[in-house]
Design a protein around this motif. Structure first.
Motif, PDB file in Angstrom:
ATOM      1  N   ASP A 290       5.129 -25.190 -14.450  1.00  0.00           N
ATOM      2  CA  ASP A 290       6.504 -24.775 -14.932  1.00  0.00           C
ATOM      3  C   ASP A 290       7.004 -25.165 -16.251  1.00  0.00           C
ATOM      4  OD1 ASP A 290       7.215 -23.623 -12.479  1.00  0.00           O
ATOM      5  OD2 ASP A 290       8.318 -25.381 -11.633  1.00  0.00           O
TER       6      ASP A 290
ATOM      7  N   CYS B 225       6.180 -27.187  -9.978  1.00  0.00           N
ATOM      8  CA  CYS B 225       4.846 -27.043 -10.028  1.00  0.00           C
ATOM      9  C   CYS B 225       4.396 -27.497 -11.503  1.00  0.00           C
ATOM     10  CB  CYS B 225       4.128 -26.060  -9.510  1.00  0.00           C
ATOM     11  SG  CYS B 225       4.541 -24.641 -10.698  1.00  0.00           S
ATOM     12  N   GLU B 226       3.144 -28.105 -11.717  1.00  0.00           N
ATOM     13  CA  GLU B 226       2.700 -28.613 -13.162  1.00  0.00           C
ATOM     14  C   GLU B 226       2.997 -27.629 -14.094  1.00  0.00           C
ATOM     15  OE1 GLU B 226      -0.994 -30.126 -12.644  1.00  0.00           O
ATOM     16  OE2 GLU B 226      -0.400 -31.786 -11.376  1.00  0.00           O
TER      17      GLU B 226
END
Length: 298
Positions: A225, A222-223
């Motif tokens: 991370d 996901c963004e």
């Protein structure tokens, strides 16, 4: 031949065996024998070898690395970096060569029970890369590594330790050494040499709760991370690998770590818990490709 005896212990009938005296062959003689190939033992062995000492490193597992490799203790955490010294830098350089360590970042984290926060230096290692990094460094230093060898006794000359007795697949052997380093983590050599020790804390047989780590793969990114950090529902990444992470820890249990049956039961229950937990995650939307990789050793 030995003699067998029966005695009662906690309501059970157990057999005691008096082992006959025997001569133990010598496996070798070294200047320094280091027992335990965790980070401390590997560093001690490398330091001795670099000074010209003939050095042997004895390890019960099939590889060096200790807790990061066997129990997946892979986080790197520090508030000021003051503990990043000596051979630690050589290990990190080797891990970077292997692509087995994440970048170092800052993370502000609450301090439990103190109503305060601390700025942490954060990173993580890949457990397989840890093994290979130490393999390379120990070989370059000229350390003899003996895997799958268990220390069973200290060879005493009065109050002095002159070596150790070890159990191997070939049988029992003696290893003689001018200096013996106990890096077992539990002081096993010291205990076998007759040093006084305490078990547990506060009258309990445990010093801390026993836990079980596990790894999962196929985790979607996901963004938000960041390599080396955890995320909701999963633990830290294995080094820079965003899709492979610690899958959480089995809740710690207060058991006697010297009670083999209790420890065996905990490990069995822990593995079952890990498997069911990951299978349940696979049923969640977007998590269909998540899969169990491995649970840690004791």
């Amino acid at each position: 031949s030995g003699d067998a005896f029966l005695f009662h212990f906690k309501g059970f009938i157990m057999t005691a065996w008096h082992e006959a005296a025997r001569v133990i062959p010598t496996l070798g003689t070294w200047d320094v024998a280091v027992c335990g190939a965790g980070p401390a033992g590997c560093a001690a062995a490398m330091a001795a070898a670099r000074e010209g000492a003939r050095t042997v490193l004895i390890e019960r597992e099939g590889y060096p690395g200790g807790a990061p490799a066997t129990q997946f203790v892979i986080p790197i955490l520090s508030t000021n970096g003051a503990d990043f010294q000596g051979l630690w830098h050589a290990l990190i350089r080797e891990l970077r060569t292997l692509g087995g360590v994440s970048d170092f970042t800052r993370q502000r984290t609450p301090i439990p029970h103190r109503h305060a926060q601390a700025d942490w230096i954060v990173a993580s290692m890949h457990p397989e890369a840890v093994k290979i990094a130490w393999d390379r460094m120990l070989a370059q230093a000229g350390v003899t590594v003996l895997p799958r060898v268990l220390v069973s006794a200290a060879l005493m000359d009065g109050p002095a330790v002159r070596g150790i007795a070890v159990e191997t697949k070939k049988g029992r052997f003696a290893i003689r050494s001018g200096c013996t380093v106990d890096a077992t983590g539990d002081g096993d050599v010291c205990a076998r040499a007759g040093a006084a020790f305490d078990e547990g804390v506060g009258g309990q047989p445990w010093a801390m709760a026993v836990g079980l780590m596990a790894i999962a793969g196929g985790i979607p990114s996901c963004e938000s991370d960041v390599a080396g950090h955890g995320r909701a529902g999963f633990g830290r990444t294995l080094g820079p690998c965003l899709h492979t992470r610690l899958a959480g820890m089995m809740a710690g249990r207060r058991i006697d770590p010297l009670d083999e049956q209790a420890l065996g039961t905990f490990m069995r229950v822990g593995r079952e818990h890990y498997w069911k937990q990951l299978r349940a995650r696979c049923a969640e939307p977007g998590m269909e490709r998540v899969f169990p990789v491995l649970s840690a050793g004791a």
